[in-house]
Write a protein that holds these residues in place. Structure first.
Motif, PDB file in Angstrom:
ATOM      1  N   LEU A  45       0.812  -1.215   0.000  1.00  0.00           N
ATOM      2  CA  LEU A  45       0.000   0.000   0.000  1.00  0.00           C
ATOM      3  C   LEU A  45       0.849   1.270   0.000  1.00  0.00           C
ATOM      4  O   LEU A  45       0.596   2.193   0.761  1.00  0.00           O
ATOM      5  CB  LEU A  45      -0.945  -0.009   1.198  1.00  0.00           C
ATOM      6  CG  LEU A  45      -1.920  -1.177   1.238  1.00  0.00           C
ATOM      7  CD1 LEU A  45      -2.631  -1.237   2.568  1.00  0.00           C
ATOM      8  CD2 LEU A  45      -2.899  -1.085   0.084  1.00  0.00           C
ATOM      9  N   SER A  46       1.817   1.313  -0.882  1.00  0.00           N
ATOM     10  CA  SER A  46       2.667   2.497  -0.986  1.00  0.00           C
ATOM     11  C   SER A  46       1.810   3.703  -1.392  1.00  0.00           C
ATOM     12  O   SER A  46       0.679   3.551  -1.878  1.00  0.00           O
ATOM     13  CB  SER A  46       3.764   2.273  -2.024  1.00  0.00           C
ATOM     14  OG  SER A  46       3.201   2.207  -3.326  1.00  0.00           O
ATOM     15  N   ASP A  47       2.347   4.888  -1.212  1.00  0.00           N
ATOM     16  CA  ASP A  47       1.612   6.106  -1.591  1.00  0.00           C
ATOM     17  C   ASP A  47       1.177   6.052  -3.052  1.00  0.00           C
ATOM     18  O   ASP A  47       0.040   6.379  -3.381  1.00  0.00           O
ATOM     19  CB  ASP A  47       2.474   7.349  -1.372  1.00  0.00           C
ATOM     20  CG  ASP A  47       2.680   7.681   0.092  1.00  0.00           C
ATOM     21  OD1 ASP A  47       1.897   7.192   0.933  1.00  0.00           O
ATOM     22  OD2 ASP A  47       3.623   8.440   0.397  1.00  0.00           O
ATOM     23  N   LYS A  48       2.075   5.645  -3.929  1.00  0.00           N
ATOM     24  CA  LYS A  48       1.766   5.633  -5.362  1.00  0.00           C
ATOM     25  C   LYS A  48       0.698   4.598  -5.698  1.00  0.00           C
ATOM     26  O   LYS A  48      -0.159   4.847  -6.552  1.00  0.00           O
ATOM     27  CB  LYS A  48       3.038   5.394  -6.162  1.00  0.00           C
ATOM     28  CG  LYS A  48       3.972   6.587  -6.069  1.00  0.00           C
ATOM     29  CD  LYS A  48       5.230   6.394  -6.851  1.00  0.00           C
ATOM     30  CE  LYS A  48       6.095   7.653  -6.718  1.00  0.00           C
ATOM     31  NZ  LYS A  48       7.304   7.557  -7.484  1.00  0.00           N
ATOM     32  N   ARG A  49       0.700   3.474  -5.039  1.00  0.00           N
ATOM     33  CA  ARG A  49      -0.332   2.456  -5.291  1.00  0.00           C
ATOM     34  C   ARG A  49      -1.682   2.895  -4.738  1.00  0.00           C
ATOM     35  O   ARG A  49      -2.718   2.635  -5.340  1.00  0.00           O
ATOM     36  CB  ARG A  49       0.102   1.113  -4.729  1.00  0.00           C
ATOM     37  CG  ARG A  49       1.284   0.555  -5.509  1.00  0.00           C
ATOM     38  CD  ARG A  49       1.693  -0.804  -5.052  1.00  0.00           C
ATOM     39  NE  ARG A  49       2.966  -1.135  -5.669  1.00  0.00           N
ATOM     40  CZ  ARG A  49       3.975  -1.711  -5.051  1.00  0.00           C
ATOM     41  NH1 ARG A  49       3.840  -2.095  -3.788  1.00  0.00           N
ATOM     42  NH2 ARG A  49       5.105  -1.946  -5.680  1.00  0.00           N
ATOM     43  N   HIS A  54      -7.140   5.140  -5.766  1.00  0.00           N
ATOM     44  CA  HIS A  54      -8.036   6.292  -5.681  1.00  0.00           C
ATOM     45  C   HIS A  54      -8.452   6.744  -7.082  1.00  0.00           C
ATOM     46  O   HIS A  54      -9.632   7.043  -7.322  1.00  0.00           O
ATOM     47  CB  HIS A  54      -7.343   7.435  -4.927  1.00  0.00           C
ATOM     48  CG  HIS A  54      -8.252   8.561  -4.600  1.00  0.00           C
ATOM     49  ND1 HIS A  54      -8.401   9.650  -5.418  1.00  0.00           N
ATOM     50  CD2 HIS A  54      -9.077   8.753  -3.553  1.00  0.00           C
ATOM     51  CE1 HIS A  54      -9.273  10.475  -4.884  1.00  0.00           C
ATOM     52  NE2 HIS A  54      -9.702   9.960  -3.750  1.00  0.00           N
ATOM     53  N   ALA A  55      -7.509   6.787  -8.007  1.00  0.00           N
ATOM     54  CA  ALA A  55      -7.806   7.218  -9.373  1.00  0.00           C
ATOM     55  C   ALA A  55      -8.731   6.247 -10.094  1.00  0.00           C
ATOM     56  O   ALA A  55      -9.518   6.644 -10.957  1.00  0.00           O
ATOM     57  CB  ALA A  55      -6.512   7.382 -10.164  1.00  0.00           C
ATOM     58  N   MET A  56      -8.673   4.966  -9.736  1.00  0.00           N
ATOM     59  CA  MET A  56      -9.490   3.952 -10.397  1.00  0.00           C
ATOM     60  C   MET A  56     -10.863   3.785  -9.752  1.00  0.00           C
ATOM     61  O   MET A  56     -11.766   3.225 -10.364  1.00  0.00           O
ATOM     62  CB  MET A  56      -8.754   2.609 -10.393  1.00  0.00           C
ATOM     63  CG  MET A  56      -7.507   2.596 -11.256  1.00  0.00           C
ATOM     64  SD  MET A  56      -6.707   0.986 -11.257  1.00  0.00           S
ATOM     65  CE  MET A  56      -7.915   0.034 -12.206  1.00  0.00           C
ATOM     66  N   ALA A  57     -11.017   4.259  -8.541  1.00  0.00           N
ATOM     67  CA  ALA A  57     -12.271   4.056  -7.799  1.00  0.00           C
ATOM     68  C   ALA A  57     -13.464   4.614  -8.558  1.00  0.00           C
ATOM     69  O   ALA A  57     -13.483   5.789  -8.928  1.00  0.00           O
ATOM     70  CB  ALA A  57     -12.174   4.700  -6.417  1.00  0.00           C
ATOM     71  N   GLY A  58     -14.421   3.742  -8.841  1.00  0.00           N
ATOM     72  CA  GLY A  58     -15.652   4.138  -9.494  1.00  0.00           C
ATOM     73  C   GLY A  58     -15.523   4.465 -10.975  1.00  0.00           C
ATOM     74  O   GLY A  58     -16.498   4.875 -11.600  1.00  0.00           O
ATOM     75  N   ALA A  59     -14.350   4.290 -11.553  1.00  0.00           N
ATOM     76  CA  ALA A  59     -14.117   4.689 -12.940  1.00  0.00           C
ATOM     77  C   ALA A  59     -14.445   3.604 -13.955  1.00  0.00           C
ATOM     78  O   ALA A  59     -14.464   3.873 -15.151  1.00  0.00           O
ATOM     79  CB  ALA A  59     -12.656   5.120 -13.112  1.00  0.00           C
ATOM     80  N   GLY A  60     -14.677   2.371 -13.497  1.00  0.00           N
ATOM     81  CA  GLY A  60     -14.897   1.280 -14.438  1.00  0.00           C
ATOM     82  C   GLY A  60     -13.573   0.834 -15.052  1.00  0.00           C
ATOM     83  O   GLY A  60     -12.503   1.260 -14.623  1.00  0.00           O
ATOM     84  N   ALA A  77       6.012   2.553 -15.008  1.00  0.00           N
ATOM     85  CA  ALA A  77       5.976   2.492 -13.541  1.00  0.00           C
ATOM     86  C   ALA A  77       4.565   2.162 -13.061  1.00  0.00           C
ATOM     87  O   ALA A  77       4.384   1.348 -12.145  1.00  0.00           O
ATOM     88  CB  ALA A  77       6.451   3.820 -12.951  1.00  0.00           C
ATOM     89  N   VAL A  78       3.564   2.758 -13.680  1.00  0.00           N
ATOM     90  CA  VAL A  78       2.176   2.479 -13.305  1.00  0.00           C
ATOM     91  C   VAL A  78       1.834   1.033 -13.633  1.00  0.00           C
ATOM     92  O   VAL A  78       1.178   0.352 -12.846  1.00  0.00           O
ATOM     93  CB  VAL A  78       1.211   3.465 -14.002  1.00  0.00           C
ATOM     94  CG1 VAL A  78      -0.235   3.022 -13.835  1.00  0.00           C
ATOM     95  CG2 VAL A  78       1.398   4.865 -13.436  1.00  0.00           C
TER      96      VAL A  78
END
Length: 118
Positions: A45-49, A54-60, A77-78
């Protein structure tokens, strides 16, 4: 299941939950990802992960390139971080290769036992 709980439990607690589900034929109503060792949890659960989650939440379903754009990071990296989250069971992969965070809610439930830490 629309909730994922990420936390820490001891080996006996994890075994008890698995045995209970096996005996009753019923899984828990929420998905769980537990760590016996808190250091392992912090590595995953690093900051970047967490930013990716958070960016993927609810985005499908999203392509790796779109996830990278949303977090403002290099695609390679992503991709590495997304693969780690996928192998841990936090992110799913669709048939067409896109990635999706399948949970509506992710709860973090960590306990630091002062007696065990001493």
């Amino acid at each position: 299941m629309d909730t994922l709980i990420i936390g820490n439990q001891s080996d006996p607690e994890i075994r008890e939950r698995v045995i209970r589900a096996w005996k009753t034929g019923k899984a828990d109503s929420t998905a769980r990802l537990d760590f016996v060792n808190l250091d392992d949890a912090w590595k995953l659960l690093s900051d970047k992960r967490r930013q990716i989650m958070h960016a993927m939440a609810g985005a499908g379903p999203l392509s790796i390139r779109e996830v990278a754009r949303r977090v403002g990071r290099d695609v390679r990296a992503v991709h590495s971080d997304v693969q780690i989250l996928h192998h841990a069971g936090v992110i799913d992969k669709t048939e067409d290769g896109r990635m999706v965070l399948p949970y509506k809610t992710i709860k973090f439930d960590f306990t630091l036992d002062a007696q065990k830490a001493a």
